[in-house]
Each structure stands twice: as C-alpha cells, then as structure tokens.
Design a protein around this motif. Structure first.
Motif, short mmCIF file in Angstrom:
data_model
loop_
_atom_site.label_atom_id
_atom_site.label_comp_id
_atom_site.label_asym_id
_atom_site.label_seq_id
_atom_site.Cartn_x
_atom_site.Cartn_y
_atom_site.Cartn_z
N UNK B 114 17.35 1.36 -0.36
CA UNK B 114 16.11 1.51 -1.29
C UNK B 114 15.52 2.88 -1.01
N UNK B 115 14.62 3.34 -1.94
CA UNK B 115 13.41 4.63 -1.51
C UNK B 115 12.42 4.04 -2.36
N UNK B 116 11.85 2.70 -2.47
CA UNK B 116 10.77 2.29 -2.56
C UNK B 116 9.96 2.60 -4.05
N UNK B 117 11.12 2.39 -4.88
CA UNK B 117 10.53 2.75 -5.84
C UNK B 117 11.28 0.69 -7.36
#
Ligand SMILES: Cc1cc2nc3c(=O)[nH]c(=O)nc-3n(C[C@H](O)[C@H](O)[C@H](O)COP(=O)(O)O)c2cc1C
Ligand code: SF4
Ligand code: FES
Lengths: 407, 147
Positions: B114-117
């Motif tokens: 996960x890249x937080x988007x």
C-alpha cells in the motif's frame, strides 16, 4: 448519530496548508502559547484528563505517556511523530499532513514543552515524497515567525518497510540502522532515540492536542465513547459506495460507518465481511456490525480499531484468496529478527496458498489455527503477534469459505 | 554530482545514511556497490552494516535497474480491484516480467505494498508519483509521459 465531526480535520479544505497565516487566522498556535504559560505538570495533567488515547493502534493514554518522559531525568529528550502510515488501506495521516501541517507541528511543540525536549523528528514514510516539501515549508514558516522557539523539527524519510511503524523499529531506522524492533522494556519514554527519553506519537494523536488545549479537556472527554473519547478518522476501501474518508465520534458503530456514511455496498450486492484496522485487523461478520468503533468495544469482540482502515467485502468476494494475499504481505514484511514470525509468516503463507489453490485439507486449516495462536503470543513485536489475526478470524467466522476449497 | 559528493552532504547528519541512500538513488536509480562502501566510511560503520541497511528497505535496490521505477500496489484493497490485470498490462506493454527492467534502461517494474492512496484503487506509482484508478487501458498514455 452517524454524523461527521471534524476535530483533527477541522481545517480540511478551509485553509491553504502552505500559508501559515491562514492557520493562524483560524486560531492556530494560540494553544502552543497557552501551553507555554502553564506549568509542565499542569499541562500534562490537562492532556491526561482529556483521556486522549493514541491513534496509532495501541491506544495508550497520551498524557500518561508524556508524564513518563517528563519524569525521566535527562539533558536531552526527543519528540517523534510517527508518520510511517504503512497499514494497507490507511491514508488518514496523509490527509492531516497534506491539509493542515501546522496542527501537527503545534501538537509536537506542545509535547516538546511538556516533556522538556528541544528536538523533534517526523518520520515520514518514503511513499509520501510530496509531503516532505509541505512539511518543510510549514517548518520554515513557523521558524520565520519564531513560533517554535527553541524546538527544532526535522523531517526524515523512511524507505519502504511496514515494520518501521513499530515505534522501536522506527527509532532504529532514525538512527540509520535496519528497522528491527527492540526488546521492550525499556520503553521509549525512558530510553528511546539514542537511548534518551523519547515520545513517539501518531500524526492523528498530535493533531488532537492543540484543540484539547483550546476547548478544554472536559469538552474533549465528553465526545464519543468515554473510555476512548474524541473522534477517529476512517478510510473506507473495497466494495463500498463511498470510497472515501470520514471523521466520526468514537461511539459510531461499524454499521453506521459502512451503511450510512459509506453509502452501503456497491453494485447493489450484499455485505459479506469487513476488516477494520488495516491488514492485521480481524475480519468481522454481519452479526458484529453494531459494535462501536471505540478501542475497547472493538477489543471486546476480538477485533482491533488499529489505524482506522475499513476494508469492505461484498458477497461475491473470495475471502480465502484475500487472506492468502494478506499472508503474502506479512511474509514479505516480517523483519526476520525472531523465529516465530520469520518462520511462522512463511509457513502461514505457504499453507494459505495451498488451501487457496484447492489442495489443502481440514488438517491444514487446524494447523493454521494452531500456528496462528502460537504466533500471537510468542512473536517479539506487534507485527508477528497480529499477523495471524486475519487467518484466525476468517476461520472462526467464515469456516464455510475454507471448507469449500478443501480437497 | 558523483556519489561521493552526494553522500558527503549527509556526513554530519546523525543516522543520515538512509537519507544519503535516497539521494544516491535519486541520481542512479539504485545503490552502486561503491556507494555503499563509501557510505560505510562516511558514517563510520562496518561495510556489512551499510549493506544491511541497503538491503533491508524495499525502496532501495542494490541491483542496477531502469531509470523510471514503476511500482504496483498489491495490498488487499488494490488486489480486489484488479491490480493483477494492471500487472499483466504493464508486463505486456514493457515486454518484461515483474521485478525486471526494460532493455533500454528506461523502466523498472516492481511490486509494492500500500502506498496510501487507497481512495482510488488500484494504484501504481512512477518515481513516487501516484496514478489513480489505473486500468489496463490507461497504461499506454501513462507510460508515454516517460518515454
Ligand atoms: C507492525 C507495526 C506497525 C505499526 N505502524 C504504525 C504506523 O504506521 N503509524 C503509527 O502511528 N503507529 C504504528 N504502530 C504503533 C506504534 O508502535 C506506536 O504504538 C504508536 O506510534 C504510538 O503512538 P500513539 O500512542 O499516538 O498511537 C505500529 C505498530 C506495529 C507493531
Ligand atoms: S515479530 Fe516479526 S517483525 Fe516483529 S521482531 Fe519478530 S520477526 Fe521482526
Ligand atoms: S491498498 Fe493500494 S494504495 Fe493502499
């Protein structure tokens, strides 16, 4: 109920985050001034009285943690903001930092004054390079106005390791090492960064601090669930109509979150399961949806509040496949320091793949259960302890999904 | 700037080796062996420890790789919204499997978590810049911006 209430996101969309004057016009930095007019002890007492508890997952009382670092005798102390936000499905800390960086700086500076620290670090996950500029701009502007006084804040970038969200691993990483968790005790408030007393708090925790001082501990303590008061920011992902974020009081129920604010299940399908708290969270069935999202209410049903990620799955989803993917996550992210996790996550992943491929037996499922239980109490840090939760809770609540795939 | 100068900029930063490695990668896209040895010297740690750091973090590569690093999120929310199709489309378009770089040295293909988007799954990033709600159909246009 089921209304949004914006405390940590109070300035969202209202101010230009790159202009400090707009934050100041909203009353910004007044709480820091107020804090500095108080005795350190009285300030910590006020935070304690608000019953603000950590938003990073462990739910520890914030004021109490600060009091440990305040009491610790040392010339040098540190404040660290945990902005590692690695929990899949979570982006709330990014929202706070993108839209209101000064609220974070103000909270950190108040903490610095309270415990007697003159240096703060923001450990920003490597996946948020754009925020490096936003935060540095904010720090520079606050410096120009001499608002932070002798409290210096530096932003450091992580480099893609989920375990670095664990506070002692984060500290190791800040020291320029591999991000492997330390044995505890000693806890960071006594021995943290470079072995000095250190407070590590989450972004969302710090974002609550200035408001608490502005409006008072009693006001804060009266919002939401009394044992875990205030609001929580949730990020909704998966098969929900409104794939977005909401900040709600902590006595909101899971059902309200998914069906009222979230607009229910997408495509007119039926609900199947929800995983709350990120990828290490429990999968929750329909029967438990009336649980309030507060920390202790969630623990009482064997779930966790965690980071506030809400991952919704509809009836058409293959739960065993999703849990297999999650097992892959933990195998990859295990730092390898302790055997139960290094070996355990690999074996769980191997067995989940086998079951998912239709080659598992009932014996494999009971072995998964046993291994998961052992890991949950024998692993060194929270990563390994929580890693089996998705497997264990799906075996518990959705056994039929496993049975359907067995040989 | 050579890697020696880049690393020297961080010499006075306590624990700054990770920041130094980020800066080296920004220029070279990976951590050349000589740069790791140099960092050990500058930060006064054993070479083994500098390697330990270089290999611990998923954003660092000790293997030469393409100049534009494409990372595909495979965490559960992206997984259920078609990350696998995006992977297949990227592999097709670039002619290399995941974990490899294109022959012209332009692109590297990697998985990430996960890249937080997650408001716009599935997500890919190129050199850290996120692309939202990615579908196989959108891939050629996205890549064109880097060719
Ligand atoms: C594997 C693992 C990952 C974690 N990731 C994060 C994270 O990304 N952000 C965070 O604030 N806390 C994270 N935590 C919790 C921290 O260890 C720590 O409890 C928290 O930063 C304390 O801040 P708080 O009291 O304000 O919640 C993680 C814990 C574990 C075990
Ligand atoms: S539990 Fe896993 S992540 Fe934590 S220290 Fe042990 S091996 Fe590392
Ligand atoms: S799950 Fe893919 S970006 Fe968060």
């Amino acid at each position: 109920m089921a209304e949004e209430m914006r405390i940590v996101l109070r300035n969202y969309g209202k101010i230009n985050p790159l202009k400090i004057d707009e934050y100041i016009n909203q009353g910004g930095y007044k709480s820091l001034e107020k804090a500095r007019s108080m005795e350190q002890k009285a300030l910590i007492e006020e935070i304690k009285k608000s019953n603000l508890r950590g938003r990073g997952g462990a739910g520890f009382n914030c004021g109490q943690k600060w009091s440990f670092a305040y009491q610790a005798m040392s010339e040098q102390k540190y404040v660290i903001c945990n902005a590692d936000e690695g929990e899949p499905g979570t982006y709330k800390d990014r929202l706070i930092m993108e839209n209101d960086p000064h609220t974070l700086l103000e909270g950190m500076a108040i903490c610095g004054y309270a415990i007697g620290a003159n240096k703060g670090y923001i450990y920003l996950r490597g996946e948020y390079p754009h925020l490096m500029d936003v935060l540095n701009t904010a720090i520079q502007q606050a410096g120009e106005k001499e608002l932070l006084k002798d409290f210096a804040i530096e932003v450091r970038s992580g480099a893609g390791a989920y375990v670095c969200g664990e506070e002692t691993a984060l500290i190791e990483s800040l020291e320029g090492k591999r991000g492997e968790p330390r044995f505890k005790p000693p806890y960071p408030p006594l021995e943290g960064l470079w072995n000095q007393p250190t407070i590590v708090n989450n972004v969302e925790t710090f974002a609550n601090v200035a408001v608490i001082l502005e409006k008072g501990a009693e006001w804060y303590a009266s919002i939401g669930a009394p044992a875990y008061p205030g609001t929580k920011v949730f990020t909704l992902t998966g098969d929900v109509n409104n794939k977005t974020f909401f900040e709600v009081p902590t006595n909101t129920t899971i059902r309200e979150l998914i069906f009222k604010l979230g607009g229910g299940i997408a495509g007119g399908k039926k609900f199947k399961a929800v995983q709350i708290g990120g990828t290490s969270g429990a999968f929750i069935p329909e029967e438990l949806l009336d649980t309030p999202v507060a920390f202790d209410a969630m623990s009482a049903v064997g779930a966790t509040l965690g980071s506030g990620a809400v991952f919704v799955l509809d009836e058409s989803r293959d739960l065993v496949d999703v849990v297999t993917r999650i097992a892959g996550f933990f195998e990859h992210e295990s730092c390898g320091k302790c055997a139960p996790c290094r070996e355990g996550t690999a074996r769980v992943c191997e067995m989940m793949n086998k079951v998912n491929a239709g080659q598992g037996s009932a014996g494999d499922v009971s072995l998964l259960e046993r291994l998961g239980r052992v890991m949950s109490y024998s692993c060194l840090c929270g990563l390994g302890q929580a890693a089996p939760a998705p497997v264990l809770t799906t075996i518990k609540h959705f056994k039929a999904d496993y049975n359907a795939k067995l040989m | 700037m050579e890697y020696q100068d880049i690393i020297a900029n961080y010499g006075d930063t306590p624990g700054g080796i990770i920041q130094a490695f980020h800066a080296v990668q920004k220029k070279f896209s990976y951590l050349p062996e000589d740069a790791i040895v140099e960092a050990a010297k500058v930060f006064k740690i054993p070479v083994a420890d500098a390697y330990g750091v270089a290999t611990f973090y998923s954003m660092f590569s000790i293997k030469a790789r393409g100049q534009n690093v494409i990372r595909i999120c495979e965490s559960a929310p992206c997984h259920i919204h078609g990350a696998a199709e995006v992977v297949a489309a990227l592999e097709r378009e670039l002619g290399v499997p995941m974990g490899e770089s294109t022959g012209d040295g332009l692109f590297a293909l990697e998985f990430t978590e996960c890249v937080g988007q997650c408001q716009a799954t599935p997500v890919i990033t190129i050199n850290g810049k996120p692309y939202f709600d990615v579908t196989p159909a959108k891939i050629p246009a996205i890549l064109a911006g880097y060719r």
